[in-house]
Design an enzyme around this catalytic site. Structure first.
Site, PDB file in Angstrom:
ATOM      1  N   GLY A 160       0.838  -1.071  -0.094  1.00  0.00           N
ATOM      2  CA  GLY A 160       0.004   0.001   0.115  1.00  0.00           C
ATOM      3  C   GLY A 160       0.963   1.183  -0.062  1.00  0.00           C
ATOM      4  N   ARG A 161       0.507   2.327   0.707  1.00  0.00           N
ATOM      5  CA  ARG A 161       1.028   3.483   0.780  1.00  0.00           C
ATOM      6  C   ARG A 161       2.624   3.348   1.076  1.00  0.00           C
ATOM      7  NH1 ARG A 161      -4.141   5.859   2.409  1.00  0.00           N
ATOM      8  NH2 ARG A 161      -3.697   4.523   4.301  1.00  0.00           N
ATOM      9  N   ILE A 162       2.866   2.706   2.388  1.00  0.00           N
ATOM     10  CA  ILE A 162       4.212   2.517   2.897  1.00  0.00           C
ATOM     11  C   ILE A 162       4.619   1.616   2.360  1.00  0.00           C
ATOM     12  CG2 ILE A 162       5.066   2.397   5.142  1.00  0.00           C
ATOM     13  CD1 ILE A 162       2.843   3.247   6.682  1.00  0.00           C
ATOM     14  N   THR A 264       7.314  -2.949  10.998  1.00  0.00           N
ATOM     15  CA  THR A 264       7.127  -1.677  11.476  1.00  0.00           C
ATOM     16  C   THR A 264       5.301  -1.256  11.197  1.00  0.00           C
ATOM     17  OG1 THR A 264       7.466  -0.647   8.922  1.00  0.00           O
ATOM     18  CG2 THR A 264       9.276  -0.465  10.532  1.00  0.00           C
ATOM     19  N   SER A 265       4.633  -2.225  11.304  1.00  0.00           N
ATOM     20  CA  SER A 265       3.200  -2.174  10.875  1.00  0.00           C
ATOM     21  C   SER A 265       2.386  -1.996  12.243  1.00  0.00           C
ATOM     22  CB  SER A 265       2.599  -3.248   9.944  1.00  0.00           C
ATOM     23  OG  SER A 265       2.772  -4.557  10.401  1.00  0.00           O
ATOM     24  N   ARG A 266       1.821  -3.425  12.754  1.00  0.00           N
ATOM     25  CA  ARG A 266       1.331  -3.649  13.998  1.00  0.00           C
ATOM     26  C   ARG A 266       1.761  -4.824  14.662  1.00  0.00           C
ATOM     27  NH1 ARG A 266       0.450   1.190  14.043  1.00  0.00           N
ATOM     28  NH2 ARG A 266      -1.400   2.243  14.277  1.00  0.00           N
ATOM     29  N   GLU A 295       2.367  -2.862  23.968  1.00  0.00           N
ATOM     30  CA  GLU A 295       3.267  -1.620  24.097  1.00  0.00           C
ATOM     31  C   GLU A 295       2.709  -0.909  25.239  1.00  0.00           C
ATOM     32  OE1 GLU A 295       3.059   0.223  20.123  1.00  0.00           O
ATOM     33  OE2 GLU A 295       3.278  -1.473  19.208  1.00  0.00           O
ATOM     34  N   HIS A 317       8.132   1.806  18.753  1.00  0.00           N
ATOM     35  CA  HIS A 317       7.269   2.277  17.873  1.00  0.00           C
ATOM     36  C   HIS A 317       7.552   3.578  17.428  1.00  0.00           C
ATOM     37  CE1 HIS A 317       2.639   1.828  16.936  1.00  0.00           C
ATOM     38  NE2 HIS A 317       3.295   2.478  15.934  1.00  0.00           N
ATOM     39  N   ALA A 319       8.605   4.595  14.076  1.00  0.00           N
ATOM     40  CA  ALA A 319       8.975   4.649  12.736  1.00  0.00           C
ATOM     41  C   ALA A 319       8.480   6.433  12.262  1.00  0.00           C
ATOM     42  CB  ALA A 319       8.268   3.761  11.706  1.00  0.00           C
TER      43      ALA A 319
HETATM   44  C1  GLV Z   1       1.747   4.741  13.699  1.00  0.00           C
HETATM   45  O1  GLV Z   1       1.972   3.650  14.116  1.00  0.00           O
HETATM   46  C2  GLV Z   1       0.334   5.201  12.704  1.00  0.00           C
HETATM   47  O2  GLV Z   1      -0.411   4.300  12.461  1.00  0.00           O
HETATM   48  O3  GLV Z   1       0.534   6.138  12.441  1.00  0.00           O
END
Ligand code: GLV
Ligand code: GLV
Length: 368
Positions: A160-162, A264-266, A295, A317, A319
């Site tokens: 997707g975007r990221i 780096t997602s969830r 977290e 968390h 990024a």
């Molecule tokens: C960070 O984890 C976000 O979803 O912006």
């Protein structure tokens, strides 16, 4: 503005709130850096606020929406991910909620890329060695060797975007790229990246011909040197293609023993017990994580096992944590600006008051 809106923000998002105040909004901010207790959020909502600014650590569900019935007009999430907000509950109470896409795309992708480099080239262990005065003399194979990123194969889980921003960075490092998407709707983007790879080869910028293609997880994992996760968290009750524990014993075992996983997602997309086992038993070479099932990461997490610390990077968390990305009040640059814009769109009735047309409203389906 004739009407004075009341807002509660669960965290201080800086200058963007000053602009709201200047425009006549009454804004209350939870004063400490910790998450406010759920009961306090419910109390503020019950007190009749028009808008709630919240973030990924705040659980927004039935209890909150019920407390705001008749008064709460918008929930503005300061994050792109919104798995902390119960969408079905928001829809039942007809409360639009917004998020902050795009403005953190590049920051998040570059952080994923940097974790990948840290992990593969063992930067953390190397600096520690220097600081602890354990640096012996320069030697071909000492103190330890890492693995190159350049020219390797990566599987992007969720383009997707990221994920696409990560692909751009990987293409610059002459990587071959598998895209694992449930929906294959980014073909034009893949074609453009392939064209760029072909041009780099034709002009001698890259020495190997690189490729990018769609693949299933089962096809990509056994071949990838790196695997980077960029999917939203979707629980089984929320989606026909859930991402909860997408990485588990079965999928981790598909990866090569020399491969690295970056998330780096969830956190809940990865089964952490399975991952700790995979690292300990060396089914895979390493993992770089920025997100966790709980977290902050709990003190007794198996991921903290000192036995795997040389191959498990643990980031907090972090990024999207770059200055402009987090705090710019400009809605085209910062999460703060975009969050406030989403809130304003709803409260001020932008787009002719048509919620379904507002770009940052997530649950448009409830307003069509
Ligand atoms: C960070 O984890 C976000 O979803 O912006
Ligand atoms: C390393 O520092 C080299 O000069 O090869």
């Amino acid at each position: 503005m004739s009407q004075k809106f009341r807002i509660f923000a669960t965290a201080d998002i800086g200058e963007a709130l000053d602009q709201l105040r200047k425009d006549g909004y009454e804004v209350e901010v939870y004063p400490t850096p910790d998450a406010p207790p759920k009961a306090l959020i419910v109390e503020k909502v019950r007190g009749g606020i028009d808008g709630l600014i919240c973030t990924l650590r705040d659980k927004i569900d039935e209890e909150v929406f019920a407390a705001g019935q008749g008064t709460l007009k918008v929930v503005a999430q300061y994050a792109v991910g919104f798995d902390n907000i119960n969408r079905a509950d928001a829809n039942r109470y007809k409360v639009p909620f917004t998020n902050t896409p795009d403005v953190l795309t590049e920051a998040t992708a570059e952080y994923a890329f940097f974790i990948m480099g840290d992990l593969a080239r063992k930067l953390w262990s190397a600096e520690r060695l220097t600081r602890e005065n354990r640096w012996g003399s320069w030697h071909p194979s000492l103190p330890f060797l890492g693995d190159e990123v350049t020219g390797k194969t990566i599987a992007i889980i969720g383009a997707g975007r990221i994920g696409q921003a990560m692909i751009k960075k990987c293409a610059g490092f002459d990587m071959n790229i598998f895209c694992c998407n449930t929906l294959r709707k980014g073909q034009a983007f893949l074609d453009a990246i392939q064209e760029m790879m072909d041009l780099r080869y034709a002009r001698g910028i890259s020495t190997e011909k690189n490729w990018i293609k769609y693949a299933t997880l089962e096809e990509a994992l056994p071949q990838a040197d790196f695997v980077s996760i960029h999917v939203p968290l979707l629980r089984p009750e929320e989606s026909a293609s859930p991402t909860y524990h997408l990485f588990n014993e079965k999928t981790l075992r598909l990866m090569k023993p020399t491969a690295y996983l970056i998330n780096t997602s969830r956190g809940p997309v990865v089964d952490e017990n399975a991952l700790a086992k995979a690292l300990k038993e060396r089914w895979i070479a390493g993992a770089g994580l920025d997100v966790y099932s709980k977290e902050p990461l709990s003190a007794d997490s198996p991921l903290r096992d000192p036995e795997i610390e040389d191959r498990c990077r643990l980031l907090p968390h972090h990024a999207s944590a770059a200055r402009t990305t987090r705090l710019s009040p400009d809605p085209d640059k910062g999460m703060a600006g975009r969050c406030v814009q989403g809130l304003r769109d709803v409260l001020e009735g932008n787009y002719g008051g048509d919620v379904a047309k507002m770009p940052f409203v997530v649950n448009k389906e409830a307003f069509r």
